[in-house]
Design an enzyme around this catalytic site. Structure first.
Site, PDB file in Angstrom:
ATOM      1  CG  HIS A  81      -2.725  -0.762  -7.046  1.00 14.91           C
ATOM      2  ND1 HIS A  81      -3.211  -0.188  -5.888  1.00 14.91           N
ATOM      3  CD2 HIS A  81      -2.570  -2.086  -6.749  1.00 14.91           C
ATOM      4  CE1 HIS A  81      -3.333  -1.113  -4.948  1.00 14.91           C
ATOM      5  NE2 HIS A  81      -2.940  -2.272  -5.452  1.00 14.91           N
TER       6      HIS A  81
ATOM      7  NE  ARG B 199      -4.123  -1.696  -0.060  1.00 16.09           N
ATOM      8  CZ  ARG B 199      -4.114  -2.773  -0.830  1.00 16.09           C
ATOM      9  NH1 ARG B 199      -3.052  -3.047  -1.570  1.00 16.09           N
ATOM     10  NH2 ARG B 199      -5.158  -3.584  -0.871  1.00 16.09           N
TER      11      ARG B 199
ATOM     12  CD  GLU C 210      -2.863   3.135  -5.502  1.00 16.37           C
ATOM     13  OE1 GLU C 210      -3.892   2.476  -5.807  1.00 16.37           O
ATOM     14  OE2 GLU C 210      -1.836   2.604  -5.086  1.00 16.37           O
TER      15      GLU C 210
END
Length: 322
Positions: A280, A232, A261
């Site tokens: 991601h 993360r 994000e």
């Protein structure tokens, strides 16, 4: 007494063989695949099993679920409030589904940074025949894996097979898994950062992991080391990372996760040549094997109702696997 599974609600893309996996363990169930925007309060209220992640608003409408099977390895914080609202529900994450794909992605990022392939790719676009000098090799490198779960463990084994020496950091003391020479707890982080040539972060977003890597931690690292983050984005103070890269403490950083994000276009991380960013994508459903793994975990946990043992059951108190 737990009632038979009659209604399975699937929120992620489902292929025919995935449906067959679920029906094999719950042959009398109705298996429905719905997109989040298609959900109604009735859908959520009558579901016995929900496979996939709900947002906080939809989660509040769940009433009778016996199993909430996340499709993510990490656990959204709002799920941890279910202990009171749904005291008999089992919450499981998909830890174990993503390790192979994410570990390979992390290794690819490391090789790209070490061999300066990102710089040669940039040169190619300009038609520039440049030599960027010497590069390190993998054999003999020291790797510190912070977060030695499924993803970290897979990465550790890959590194070991390629001739690297691997140590790990875990929340609790444990015997070293395959490919790892020693395991330490978080109070040894600073010392181990000074030992490592490569640091992989594979951590969930918890109070204990936020900003784990700040300026002090980067200062403790070896000059010319590498940092990879596939857990993360909150684990890294990004301003401190940018400083460490510009100072040459960190030779290269591979980030598949950021805060926030999507990372805003104006973030200076985008323009730093020795930071490699992917949006991601190391996990998700980008690999068929990962997609299949999620449904295999779900099928196992449905079959295990009501008493277990469950795969990747989540402890409501910590957000980690129980």
């Amino acid at each position: 007494m737990t009632r038979p599974i009659q209604d399975i609600l699937v929120l992620l893309p489902m292929q025919d063989h995935h449906r067959d996996m679920l029906l094999k363990v719950a042959p009398a169930a109705r298996v429905r695949s719905l997109k989040p925007q298609e959900l109604t309060a009735q859908d959520l209220a009558q579901a016995d099993v929900i496979v996939g992640n709900l947002d906080a608003e939809h989660l509040q409408q769940v009433q009778n679920a016996q199993l909430l099977q996340l499709n993510s390895a990490g656990v959204p914080k709002y799920y941890l409030q279910l202990a009171q609202a749904l005291p008999h529900a089992v919450l499981c994450c998909a830890s174990g589904a993503y390790g192979e794909a994410i570990a390979e992605h992390a290794l690819a990022m490391l090789l790209m940074l070490m061999k300066r392939l990102h710089q040669y790719r940039d040169d190619q676009k300009q038609g520039a025949w440049n030599d960027h000098g010497m590069v390190p090799t993998l054999g003999g490198l020291r790797v510190l894996v912070v977060g030695l779960g499924d993803i970290g463990g897979r990465f550790a084994r890959l590194c070991h097979l390629l001739g690297m020496t691997v140590r790990g950091i875990r929340r609790r003391p444990s015997a070293p898994p395959e490919g790892v020479e020693a395991v330490y707890t978080q109070d040894s982080l600073m010392e181990q950062l000074g030992w490592a040539d490569v640091v992989l972060l594979s951590l969930p977003d918890t109070q204990d992991t936020r900003a784990l890597m700040g300026r002090e931690q980067f200062q403790a690292m070896k000059r010319g080391s590498y940092v990879l983050n596939v857990g993360r984005g909150s684990a890294i103070d990004q301003d401190a990372l940018l400083w460490a890269v510009q100072e040459g403490i960190v030779a290269g950083a591979g980030l598949d996760v950021t805060t926030p994000e999507p990372l805003p276009p104006e973030s200076p991380l985008w323009q730093e040549p020795n930071i490699l960013i992917t949006p991601h994508v190391s996990g998700g459903l980008h690999a068929q094997r990962t997609h299949d793994n999620i449904f295999e975990i779900a099928a196992h946990n449905i079959a295990a109702l009501p008493d277990g043992p469950f795969q990747s059951r989540v402890d409501f108190a910590t957000g980690y696997r129980a």
